[in-house]
Design an enzyme around this catalytic site. Structure first.
Site, PDB file in Angstrom:
ATOM      1  N   ALA A 172      24.856  58.858  64.007  1.00  0.00           N
ATOM      2  CA  ALA A 172      26.314  58.924  64.057  1.00  0.00           C
ATOM      3  C   ALA A 172      26.801  60.206  63.370  1.00  0.00           C
ATOM      4  O   ALA A 172      26.355  61.301  63.694  1.00  0.00           O
ATOM      5  CB  ALA A 172      26.915  57.668  63.432  1.00  0.00           C
ATOM      6  N   ASP A 218      30.402  51.170  69.568  1.00  0.00           N
ATOM      7  CA  ASP A 218      29.742  51.006  68.278  1.00  0.00           C
ATOM      8  C   ASP A 218      30.740  50.771  67.160  1.00  0.00           C
ATOM      9  O   ASP A 218      30.446  50.083  66.176  1.00  0.00           O
ATOM     10  CB  ASP A 218      28.896  52.238  67.965  1.00  0.00           C
ATOM     11  N   GLY A 219      31.938  51.343  67.275  1.00  0.00           N
ATOM     12  CA  GLY A 219      32.953  51.132  66.245  1.00  0.00           C
ATOM     13  C   GLY A 219      33.324  49.674  66.110  1.00  0.00           C
ATOM     14  O   GLY A 219      33.484  49.161  64.993  1.00  0.00           O
ATOM     15  N   SER A 274      25.701  64.589  63.492  1.00  0.00           N
ATOM     16  CA  SER A 274      26.596  65.706  63.789  1.00  0.00           C
ATOM     17  C   SER A 274      26.603  66.737  62.665  1.00  0.00           C
ATOM     18  O   SER A 274      26.856  67.920  62.902  1.00  0.00           O
ATOM     19  CB  SER A 274      28.017  65.187  64.015  1.00  0.00           C
TER      20      SER A 274
END
Length: 309
Positions: A204, A88-89, A208
């Site tokens: 993302a 994804d980065g 968290s």
């Protein structure tokens, strides 16, 4: 466009009427597995009679001959479809550039979770051929634009696909700031920072930090305080067309603060600065294979339980 049978695709593409005539390949630099997938993609797409261009950084590592290597902006200007190989980065980095050019993007997962990368590196051929034939689902994901203003002047700006995060330059340093929505004061904060996330970014960093998962079809932005020094502060979801302003207290003892865009680009912030965050006018056109289901992705990536009955 009507989907063609898989068995007939490779024989037809050289003369078929496809909307994707120039394909850009973008990868994960210095990653052996990603490079192997890029080479396989190049050979497969070239065999279908389509023009292939490759992002320069990774293209120089592939050892292919007679391949046109371009910078990312040049890819945006030339390509009809970009295939991003990585996690994804890598997709986020490509999205921040390609969204300006309305280039369709699809991902091949060579990372970890891979919420944005649908195709498998081990079996991309048939799904990719169906997609090239027009058998796909398209969606548009909006980006954020973050600006730093100092004494009434714009000092720095950048875009974010996932989130823009205000945080101190050093870990575990509390900072003080105020938050305004559409010019209305919402609250003041003493916290380790603030995450401003898109629906794409809701799975993302925001997740968290205790933020909600927001389905990508919603026009919404999530504000998630990071370790607030009060028990009453909770994440809030607002209309994505809202204007967000965060004002840094001039009394902050942490001299160096940052706005991080997707964890890749950092903008320096000083006490007394204002951070303005708005929805970007550009959107990422993300393509999925037919049958893509967002909740199936969540179950798979987050390890949610299967049906009981």
């Amino acid at each position: 466009m009507t989907a063609l049978p898989i068995s007939s695709l490779s024989q037809v593409y050289i003369s078929m009427d496809t909307e994707f005539n120039t394909i850009a390949l973008i990868g994960k630099p210095d990653h052996e597995g990603a490079n192997q997938t890029l080479v396989a993609l190049y050979k497969h797409i070239a065999a279908l009679g389509l023009n292939v261009v490759i992002e320069r950084r990774v293209g120089e590592q592939l050892g292919l001959e007679d391949v046109e290597l371009l910078e990312m902006v040049e890819l945006g200007e030339r390509a009809d479809l970009a295939i991003v190989v990585g996690g994804d980065g890598n997709m986020l980095g490509a999205a921040r550039v390609l969204a300006r050019f309305d280039v369709a993007v699809v991902g091949v997962n060579r990372g970890n979770l891979g919420f944005l990368t649908d195709l498998s590196p081990d079996s991309f051929e048939q799904p990719l051929e169906r997609l090239l034939a027009g058998d796909y689902q398209a969606e548009h994901r909006f980006l954020l634009e973050a600006q730093v203003h100092r004494h009434g002047q714009l000092k720095a700006s950048n875009t974010a696909m996932n989130e823009a995060v205000l945080h101190p330059g050093k870990i575990a340093h509390m900072i003080e700031f105020e938050v305004y929505i559409n010019g209305h004061f919402m609250y003041s904060q003493r916290a380790d920072g603030m995450i401003v996330a898109t629906p794409t970014g809701s799975t993302a960093y925001s997740l968290s930090a205790g933020g909600p998962i927001v389905t990508p079809n919603l026009n919404a932005i999530t504000l998630v305080p990071m370790f607030p020094h009060t028990l009453s502060c909770r994440p809030i979801v607002i209309d994505a067309d809202s204007h967000i302003k965060m004002v840094l207290s001039p009394n902050n003892k942490t001299g160096q603060m940052l706005i991080s865009c997707d964890g890749h680009v950092s903008l320096a912030v000083q006490p007394g600065d204002e951070i303005h965050i708005n929805k970007s006018p550009h959107k990422l056109k993300l393509l999925h294979p037919r049958g893509h289901n967002y909740f199936e992705v969540l179950r798979s990536k987050l390890g949610w339980g299967s049906k009981l009955f």
